[in-house]
Motif scaffolding. Structure first.
Motif, PDB file in Angstrom:
ATOM      1  N   ILE A  44       0.864  -1.191   0.000  1.00 36.90           N
ATOM      2  CA  ILE A  44       0.000   0.000   0.000  1.00 36.90           C
ATOM      3  C   ILE A  44       0.897   1.237   0.000  1.00 36.90           C
ATOM      4  CG2 ILE A  44      -1.724   1.276   1.304  1.00 36.90           C
ATOM      5  CD1 ILE A  44      -2.628  -1.354   2.484  1.00 36.90           C
ATOM      6  N   PRO A  45       0.748   2.114  -1.003  1.00 36.77           N
ATOM      7  CA  PRO A  45       1.578   3.332  -1.024  1.00 36.77           C
ATOM      8  C   PRO A  45       1.224   4.250   0.146  1.00 36.77           C
ATOM      9  CG  PRO A  45       0.016   3.323  -2.843  1.00 36.77           C
ATOM     10  CD  PRO A  45      -0.144   2.033  -2.153  1.00 36.77           C
ATOM     11  N   ARG A  46       2.199   5.037   0.545  1.00 33.21           N
ATOM     12  CA  ARG A  46       2.017   5.826   1.771  1.00 33.21           C
ATOM     13  C   ARG A  46       1.335   7.169   1.533  1.00 33.21           C
ATOM     14  NH1 ARG A  46       6.671   4.259   5.854  1.00 33.21           N
ATOM     15  NH2 ARG A  46       7.372   2.327   4.875  1.00 33.21           N
ATOM     16  N   ASP A  47       0.863   7.407   0.278  1.00 33.00           N
ATOM     17  CA  ASP A  47       0.324   8.752  -0.032  1.00 33.00           C
ATOM     18  C   ASP A  47      -0.750   9.184   0.944  1.00 33.00           C
ATOM     19  OD1 ASP A  47       0.255   7.937  -3.596  1.00 33.00           O
ATOM     20  OD2 ASP A  47       1.881   8.149  -2.150  1.00 33.00           O
ATOM     21  N   MET A  48      -1.741   8.286   1.119  1.00 31.63           N
ATOM     22  CA  MET A  48      -2.872   8.712   1.946  1.00 31.63           C
ATOM     23  C   MET A  48      -2.458   8.917   3.384  1.00 31.63           C
ATOM     24  SD  MET A  48      -6.360   7.246   0.602  1.00 31.63           S
ATOM     25  CE  MET A  48      -6.252   5.709   1.424  1.00 31.63           C
ATOM     26  N   GLU A  49      -1.524   8.081   3.847  1.00 29.64           N
ATOM     27  CA  GLU A  49      -1.088   8.243   5.239  1.00 29.64           C
ATOM     28  C   GLU A  49      -0.361   9.556   5.421  1.00 29.64           C
ATOM     29  OE1 GLU A  49       1.036   4.582   6.500  1.00 29.64           O
ATOM     30  OE2 GLU A  49       0.037   3.796   4.710  1.00 29.64           O
ATOM     31  N   GLU A  50       0.456   9.906   4.402  1.00 32.22           N
ATOM     32  CA  GLU A  50       1.161  11.188   4.512  1.00 32.22           C
ATOM     33  C   GLU A  50       0.173  12.341   4.483  1.00 32.22           C
ATOM     34  OE1 GLU A  50       3.946  10.958   1.355  1.00 32.22           O
ATOM     35  OE2 GLU A  50       5.252   9.552   2.438  1.00 32.22           O
ATOM     36  N   ALA A  51      -0.844  12.187   3.627  1.00 28.52           N
ATOM     37  CA  ALA A  51      -1.877  13.231   3.581  1.00 28.52           C
ATOM     38  C   ALA A  51      -2.555  13.357   4.939  1.00 28.52           C
ATOM     39  CB  ALA A  51      -2.887  12.881   2.494  1.00 28.52           C
ATOM     40  N   ALA A  52      -2.851  12.223   5.523  1.00 31.38           N
ATOM     41  CA  ALA A  52      -3.525  12.253   6.819  1.00 31.38           C
ATOM     42  C   ALA A  52      -2.629  12.855   7.892  1.00 31.38           C
ATOM     43  CB  ALA A  52      -3.934  10.833   7.207  1.00 31.38           C
ATOM     44  N   GLN A  53      -1.333  12.556   7.777  1.00 27.92           N
ATOM     45  CA  GLN A  53      -0.387  13.120   8.752  1.00 27.92           C
ATOM     46  C   GLN A  53      -0.385  14.635   8.685  1.00 27.92           C
ATOM     47  OE1 GLN A  53       3.452  11.371   8.145  1.00 27.92           O
ATOM     48  NE2 GLN A  53       3.796  11.077  10.317  1.00 27.92           N
ATOM     49  N   ILE A  54      -0.400  15.120   7.418  1.00 20.96           N
ATOM     50  CA  ILE A  54      -0.424  16.571   7.251  1.00 20.96           C
ATOM     51  C   ILE A  54      -1.684  17.148   7.878  1.00 20.96           C
ATOM     52  CG2 ILE A  54      -0.555  18.420   5.535  1.00 20.96           C
ATOM     53  CD1 ILE A  54       1.151  16.598   3.714  1.00 20.96           C
ATOM     54  N   ASP A  55      -2.776  16.361   7.741  1.00 19.70           N
ATOM     55  CA  ASP A  55      -4.032  16.841   8.322  1.00 19.70           C
ATOM     56  C   ASP A  55      -4.045  16.750   9.827  1.00 19.70           C
ATOM     57  OD1 ASP A  55      -6.299  15.702   5.671  1.00 19.70           O
ATOM     58  OD2 ASP A  55      -5.232  17.602   6.019  1.00 19.70           O
ATOM     59  N   GLY A  56      -3.029  16.108  10.416  1.00 18.16           N
ATOM     60  CA  GLY A  56      -2.938  16.134  11.876  1.00 18.16           C
ATOM     61  C   GLY A  56      -3.280  14.836  12.571  1.00 18.16           C
ATOM     62  N   CYS A  57      -3.335  13.710  11.830  1.00 20.51           N
ATOM     63  CA  CYS A  57      -3.603  12.427  12.492  1.00 20.51           C
ATOM     64  C   CYS A  57      -2.345  11.902  13.157  1.00 20.51           C
ATOM     65  CB  CYS A  57      -4.033  11.386  11.448  1.00 20.51           C
ATOM     66  SG  CYS A  57      -5.728  11.540  10.927  1.00 20.51           S
ATOM     67  N   ASN A  58      -2.512  11.243  14.324  1.00 22.15           N
ATOM     68  CA  ASN A  58      -1.352  10.558  14.894  1.00 22.15           C
ATOM     69  C   ASN A  58      -1.326   9.122  14.364  1.00 22.15           C
ATOM     70  OD1 ASN A  58      -3.088   8.933  16.385  1.00 22.15           O
ATOM     71  ND2 ASN A  58      -3.013  10.281  18.158  1.00 22.15           N
ATOM     72  N   ALA A  59      -0.332   8.359  14.807  1.00 20.49           N
ATOM     73  CA  ALA A  59      -0.115   7.034  14.198  1.00 20.49           C
ATOM     74  C   ALA A  59      -1.339   6.143  14.333  1.00 20.49           C
ATOM     75  CB  ALA A  59       1.104   6.374  14.825  1.00 20.49           C
ATOM     76  N   ILE A 108      -4.172   7.175  12.075  1.00 20.14           N
ATOM     77  CA  ILE A 108      -3.912   6.759  10.685  1.00 20.14           C
ATOM     78  C   ILE A 108      -4.288   5.301  10.524  1.00 20.14           C
ATOM     79  CG2 ILE A 108      -2.133   6.358   8.949  1.00 20.14           C
ATOM     80  CD1 ILE A 108      -0.650   8.731   9.983  1.00 20.14           C
ATOM     81  N   LEU A 109      -3.844   4.490  11.491  1.00 19.32           N
ATOM     82  CA  LEU A 109      -4.139   3.067  11.409  1.00 19.32           C
ATOM     83  C   LEU A 109      -5.644   2.844  11.353  1.00 19.32           C
ATOM     84  CD1 LEU A 109      -3.240   0.088  11.591  1.00 19.32           C
ATOM     85  CD2 LEU A 109      -3.370   0.307  14.066  1.00 19.32           C
ATOM     86  N   TRP A 110      -6.382   3.487  12.259  1.00 21.01           N
ATOM     87  CA  TRP A 110      -7.794   3.192  12.383  1.00 21.01           C
ATOM     88  C   TRP A 110      -8.596   3.758  11.213  1.00 21.01           C
ATOM     89  CZ3 TRP A 110     -10.935  -0.004  14.460  1.00 21.01           C
ATOM     90  CH2 TRP A 110     -12.292   0.294  14.591  1.00 21.01           C
ATOM     91  N   TYR A 111      -8.328   5.026  10.828  1.00 22.52           N
ATOM     92  CA  TYR A 111      -9.186   5.664   9.833  1.00 22.52           C
ATOM     93  C   TYR A 111      -8.776   5.349   8.405  1.00 22.52           C
ATOM     94  CZ  TYR A 111     -11.295   8.284  13.614  1.00 22.52           C
ATOM     95  OH  TYR A 111     -11.960   8.626  14.744  1.00 22.52           O
ATOM     96  N   ILE A 112      -7.454   5.199   8.184  1.00 24.68           N
ATOM     97  CA  ILE A 112      -6.993   5.012   6.803  1.00 24.68           C
ATOM     98  C   ILE A 112      -6.718   3.549   6.490  1.00 24.68           C
ATOM     99  CG2 ILE A 112      -5.282   5.686   5.091  1.00 24.68           C
ATOM    100  CD1 ILE A 112      -6.667   8.085   6.149  1.00 24.68           C
ATOM    101  N   LEU A 113      -5.896   2.896   7.329  1.00 25.49           N
ATOM    102  CA  LEU A 113      -5.371   1.594   6.932  1.00 25.49           C
ATOM    103  C   LEU A 113      -6.352   0.454   7.141  1.00 25.49           C
ATOM    104  CD1 LEU A 113      -1.646   1.845   7.973  1.00 25.49           C
ATOM    105  CD2 LEU A 113      -2.608   1.717   5.689  1.00 25.49           C
TER     106      LEU A 113
END
Lengths: 426, 300
Positions: free
Chosen positions: B187-202, B205-210
């Protein structure tokens, strides 16, 4: 909270706790056994009878089928967590759990609650290094079970000795290539040839007194040649043929050829007669044959030993009650009536008499007992039933049957390799 | 002047060639499916035979290879359900589920967390730890039996379901950790990086994105863990001694004593009944496999 209320609560809890402990005065013993449908229910009933006769004692039943029982018991014993009373195999005492004799509680210490005369000299089956590790429950031996219908079709009587068996092999060929006198399960054939060895030389492969192999090369060679002769003369189903039909451990009653009568005979434990006949059509009549032998044998060669035994755990907190329970199961008339012959024909004299009076022994049982009474029984070495030796004998005799080793190689393995293995596992 | 009519047969010829081609394709497809069906049925025949055998007597079971039973005798099912023990099969089914459901839940939680750690983070000691995980995968179960037994005995967990559930809560099932790690690596990290920018913690990210993307992997964990726990015999064998706590795997073998007559129709009937939950789980999960792959979260 006020101090006085706190103190009151403490007192109340203390009383409650002590009351709990006092209420839990029911002693609980764990009892494990293996068996099938016909054994579980009667044993549970017998347990209820014991609990009724001994208020304050509860027996927790831990039962299962045979598959996995050894593994479970071995794990429990290694963790000092085995049940108070266990059903065990005779061979496990000297080969696995009680090599030095202290693996189980010494039941001689409980001789006040055990009617030891019921078993007479047979009690020695459970003795190891002077300590009584377990009480034998029932006795079983191997006999020749024949389907009479097929023999009548061939027109011969039940073979009474080896020569008649070899002649039967030839006679069966006339019925067709599928027909054989005896189902050649490799272990059965091994035991048949072992009986011949005992008849010819008076010695066993593993001598029970020394737990080593004391055969001479000539005796072992004769034995291997006889083993081969059984297949070569079509007296038994050849190993190769049987392997192509079923796995080596596949029971006889599950083979189509046994159900249809093409394989007419089986050398099997008397405790398995019912099982063998369970898959036969109702029209097939079965009978016990004479124990095949040479004329004037040195030792008739019966392979006989206790079917199972009851032992008390050496870590048990209530060993005397455990011994009392064993005595109840094996000698109390009510318990014996309930348990009847679900564990075989009992060895305890009064139980045997009781069941005989109730007419619970079949014709085949009586014939088997009559054969046993005439003979002098020499118990085999317990090591014969240990896993390593079983593996070794299978490897030796399978390679001989499949032609992958010469007789001399087999003889060498039967004497030298076996002694090495025995030394390493004892 | 006579009007020349276009030679219509030309068009007919084309059409008939098309229809011939189309019919040919259909025939070839039919042959393909017939062969697949035939081979599939052949491979499945033993299971199909079991169904017929649950109605047969011992004698019929061991002499016939044919599927169709001579009589539809349901006593195999009735007696098998009642069993020869103090409890009916319903009790054993319940016990099995009492082990399986908690175990699946804790397996998913622990394996996803551990895989997330290994796949997405770099930390001191990561490589040796991963080597330890790989090493523990290679260990044969037999080696672990007695030491684990002694350990659980000291904890006082014998004769409970804890030895099955608690280890799974610590990601003992390395196979699933590997599976999720591999899935995450794809899975490419694009969405996780986007979410990080939006202020999600690890964890967010796991719960909402992955986790939504990991659905196929999680469904696989459910299916495999369900089937393996349902079939697990050695574990319950050594840890459970009270008959009331036996799961199906032990209960099925309770009527198979060494020298006793077995009414095989009972055992076979109960085996078939015990297969049904696993089959149901497997077939209902198939839908999610396909859905998960088709509706992948990454666009563009």
């Amino acid at each position: 909270m006020k101090t006085s209320v706190k103190k009151l609560l403490v007192v109340v809890f203390a009383i409650g706790f002590v009351a709990q402990v006092a209420w839990a005065a029911d002693t609980e013993l764990r009892f494990s056994w293996w068996g099938g449908d016909t054994r579980h229910k009667p044993t549970l009933e017998a347990i209820k009878l014991f609990e009724a006769a001994n208020p304050g004692v509860k027996i927790k039943a831990e039962y299962m089928g045979w598959g996995g029982y050894t593994e479970r018991l071995a794990t429990q014993i290694s963790g000092a967590n085995e049940p108070d009373i266990t059903q065990i195999n005779w061979a496990w005492i000297s080969t696995m759990f009680s090599k030095k004799g202290d693996g189980f509680y010494d039941l001689y210490k409980a001789k006040d609650v055990l009617k030891l005369d019921e078993w007479g000299p047979n009690i020695n089956y459970g003795v190891r290094n002077g300590k009584l590790n377990a009480i034998p429950v029932s006795f079983t031996s191997r006999f020749y079970l024949w389907q009479k219908n097929t023999l009548e079709k061939v027109g011969i009587a039940i073979p009474k000795n080896w020569d008649e068996l070899f002649a039967a092999g030839k006679a069966f060929e006339k019925l067709g290539p599928e027909y054989y006198p005896i189902d050649g399960v490799y272990y059965d054939v091994f035991l048949m040839s072992h009986a011949y060895l005992m008849q010819k030389t008076g010695k066993q492969w593993i001598d029970p007194d020394t737990d080593t192999v004391i055969l001479t090369k000539a005796e072992a060679l004769d034995w291997v040649k006889f083993y081969k002769k059984l297949s070569e003369t079509r007296a038994v189903v050849p190993h190769k043929l049987r392997l192509s039909i079923a796995p080596p451990e596949a029971p006889t009653e599950q083979q189509q050829q046994w159900v249809t009568g093409q394989w007419a005979g089986n050398y099997t434990w008397d405790s398995t007669f019912k099982v063998r006949m369970s898959s036969l059509p109702k029209t097939t009549a079965c009978d016990l044959g004479e124990f095949l032998s040479i004329p004037n044998p040195k030792n008739i060669g019966f392979f006989a030993r206790p079917t199972m035994m009851f032992a008390v755990s050496r870590n048990s907190k209530n060993p005397i009650i455990g011994a009392k329970f064993i005595n109840f199961l094996l000698t109390d008339p009510d318990a014996v009536k309930v348990l009847s012959n679900t564990r075989g024909i009992p060895m305890a004299k009064s139980s045997y008499d009781l069941l005989a009076k109730e007419g619970l022994f079949t014709d085949l049982d009586m014939k088997a007992l009559a054969q046993l009474k005439k003979a002098k029984i020499d118990p085999p070495s317990a090591w014969l039933e240990s896993a390593r030796i079983q593996e070794l004998l299978r490897s030796i005799f399978e390679t001989v049957s499949l032609g992958k080793s010469t007789d001399e190689e087999a003889v060498d393995r039967l004497i030298n390799e076996t002694n090495q293995v025995l030394k390493s596992i004892q | 002047m006579t009007t020349a009519t276009l030679p219509l047969p030309q068009y007919d010829k084309t059409e008939s060639r098309l229809t011939v081609k189309y019919r040919g394709k259909k025939v070839r497809a039919l042959i393909r499916y017939l062969i697949l069906l035939g081979v599939g049925l052949l491979m499945m025949y033993p299971l199909v035979w079991l169904l017929g055998a649950s109605f047969k007597t011992n004698m019929q079971i061991f002499s016939e290879m044919g599927f169709w039973p001579q009589q539809f005798d349901f006593t195999g099912y009735i007696q098998g359900w009642k069993t020869s023990s103090e409890y009916t099969f319903a009790r054993y089914f319940l016990n099995s589920f009492m082990i399986i459901i908690p175990r699946i839940i804790v397996t998913i939680v622990s394996c996803v967390l551990v895989a997330y750690g290994f796949a997405r983070f770099d930390f001191w000691f990561k490589k040796p730890l991963f080597a330890v995980v790989v090493g523990s995968f290679m260990l044969p179960q037999v080696v672990l039996r007695v030491p684990q037994y002694l350990m659980f005995k000291q904890f006082g967990w014998l004769d409970t379901y804890l030895p099955f559930i608690v280890p799974s809560a610590f990601a003992i099932d390395v196979f699933f950790v590997f599976m999720v790690v591999q899935f995450l690596r794809g899975i490419p990290r694009d969405m996780e990086e986007a979410a990080q920018i939006d202020g999600c913690n690890a964890l967010q990210i796991l719960w909402y994105i992955l986790v939504p993307i990991l659905k196929p992997a999680i469904i696989s964990i459910v299916v495999f863990q369900f089937i393996w726990t349902m079939n697990d015999f050695m574990g319950p064998l050594i840890y459970l001694s009270t008959v009331a706590k036996y799961p199906i795997s032990l209960a099925l073998k309770m009527s198979l004593g060494a020298t006793e007559e077995v009414r095989w129709a009972n055992v076979i009937a109960m085996s078939i009944v015990a297969l049904i939950p696993s089959l149901l789980v497997f077939f209902s999960a198939q839908k999610y496999f396909i859905e998960g792959i088709a509706t992948s979260g990454i666009k563009g």
